[in-house]
Design an enzyme around this catalytic site. Sequence first.
Site, PDB file in Angstrom:
ATOM      1  N   LYS A 122      24.190  36.059  32.612  1.00  0.00           N
ATOM      2  CA  LYS A 122      25.190  36.711  31.756  1.00  0.00           C
ATOM      3  C   LYS A 122      24.737  36.792  30.306  1.00  0.00           C
ATOM      4  O   LYS A 122      25.032  37.759  29.615  1.00  0.00           O
ATOM      5  CB  LYS A 122      26.540  35.995  31.852  1.00  0.00           C
ATOM      6  CG  LYS A 122      27.236  36.248  33.183  1.00  0.00           C
ATOM      7  CD  LYS A 122      28.737  36.073  33.088  1.00  0.00           C
ATOM      8  CE  LYS A 122      29.381  36.577  34.392  1.00  0.00           C
ATOM      9  NZ  LYS A 122      30.812  36.431  34.442  1.00  0.00           N
ATOM     10  N   LYS A 205      25.066  42.654  41.797  1.00  0.00           N
ATOM     11  CA  LYS A 205      26.385  42.421  42.393  1.00  0.00           C
ATOM     12  C   LYS A 205      27.417  43.399  41.819  1.00  0.00           C
ATOM     13  O   LYS A 205      27.338  43.764  40.643  1.00  0.00           O
ATOM     14  CB  LYS A 205      26.725  40.949  42.138  1.00  0.00           C
ATOM     15  CG  LYS A 205      28.107  40.571  41.760  1.00  0.00           C
ATOM     16  CD  LYS A 205      28.201  39.064  41.619  1.00  0.00           C
ATOM     17  CE  LYS A 205      28.965  38.679  40.387  1.00  0.00           C
ATOM     18  NZ  LYS A 205      30.313  38.307  40.470  1.00  0.00           N
ATOM     19  N   LYS A 208      33.010  43.627  37.520  1.00  0.00           N
ATOM     20  CA  LYS A 208      33.980  44.282  36.623  1.00  0.00           C
ATOM     21  C   LYS A 208      33.311  44.742  35.345  1.00  0.00           C
ATOM     22  O   LYS A 208      33.723  45.721  34.736  1.00  0.00           O
ATOM     23  CB  LYS A 208      35.073  43.283  36.206  1.00  0.00           C
ATOM     24  CG  LYS A 208      35.943  42.805  37.307  1.00  0.00           C
ATOM     25  CD  LYS A 208      36.995  41.865  36.720  1.00  0.00           C
ATOM     26  CE  LYS A 208      37.225  40.696  37.637  1.00  0.00           C
ATOM     27  NZ  LYS A 208      36.461  39.491  37.276  1.00  0.00           N
TER      28      LYS A 208
END
Length: 342
Positions: A122, A205, A208
Amino acid sequence: MSDTASTLATVKNRVFSGAQPSGNMHLGNYLGAFRNWVRLQDTYECIYCVVDMHAITVWQDPAELTAQTREAAAAYIAAGVDPKNSILFNQSRVPGHAELSWIFNCVSRLGWLNRMTQFKDKAGKNREKVSTGLYIYPNLMAADILLYKATHVPVGEDQKQHLELTRDIAQKFNHDFGVELFPLTEPIIMGEGARVMSLRDGTKKMSKSDPSDASRINLNDDTDTLARKIRKAKTDAELLPAKADMLEGRAEAQNLVGIYAALTDISRDQVCADFEGKGFGDFKKALTDVVVSKLAPITEEMKRLQADPSYIDSVLKDGGERAQMIAAPILADVKKAVGFLS
Ligand code: AQP
């Protein structure tokens, strides 16, 4: 402690899980989480949380965060979470999450957090600029679970490492303070659909926060949008083989077959057998029918629920009060073990 609070604090099999209201809930959240949560309601006492405190580890517009929190709660209920039976609330409502996570910040080790691969993914190259919250997020996740002494957590592939950290924290806390307070929470690994990938890149993946809306199937997409996204999903020119292991090296094809298998509750091998020799044009039409038939009722129900925000707010308030009843005596024991005067 009241009788109810004492029973709730010591129940044998308790599940905790949550999703971040950080954007549109999508098919990955449904197949990897919500659908499984619904199945667990018959066997466990379940606590399902909209983890708004996790969401703000990256910037969230305040008005959107409020709307997304209600949308997440609507998605849980529309997918089949029963707020009368299970506990459904938003995390920030119960102050124990923040309190316990601070204590865990002091139990958890820097070396443990340094190994978390999700932080590396991230943060990427932007490491120096991300919030410290993003870095210590796994300690908050441990607090979410252990504040209720959850015995089981359903986890997708991506969360396995964080659950191991939760167990390490529980063990170290019990050892350091000479108590047997926290359980070693067990993972419940779910089957097909455990990892749904992006429609634009089968190696990433479905997420959102992917800037491309075409990469995911949102639970609030209308039928035309769903059909368009599946039609445009990246694939290859080869035909479907007889067996799933023959899809090796074809990430996008594997993903679409996996989605079909998960939604119809059949094996990937069976999907291949049913479509052997067909091209992706035909397969995508069949997949669209399956996705629409499974998701359209959920989308409709979400819309109906979101039209009445006061109902959603009352569910979250009631859930928060029930969660607080379980958390309060556990947190009191933790503070006593640490030596805090109260
Ligand atoms: N693609 C996925 N496939 C299977 N399961 C998934 N989950 C999320 N994406 C997939 C599962 O959904 C639950 C809630 O996840 P989350 O919302 O808390 O966080 P996340 O995993 O970080 O989800 P996103 O969509 O990728 O959010 P952003 O982009 O905000 O980080 C978890 O059980 C997760 O495994």
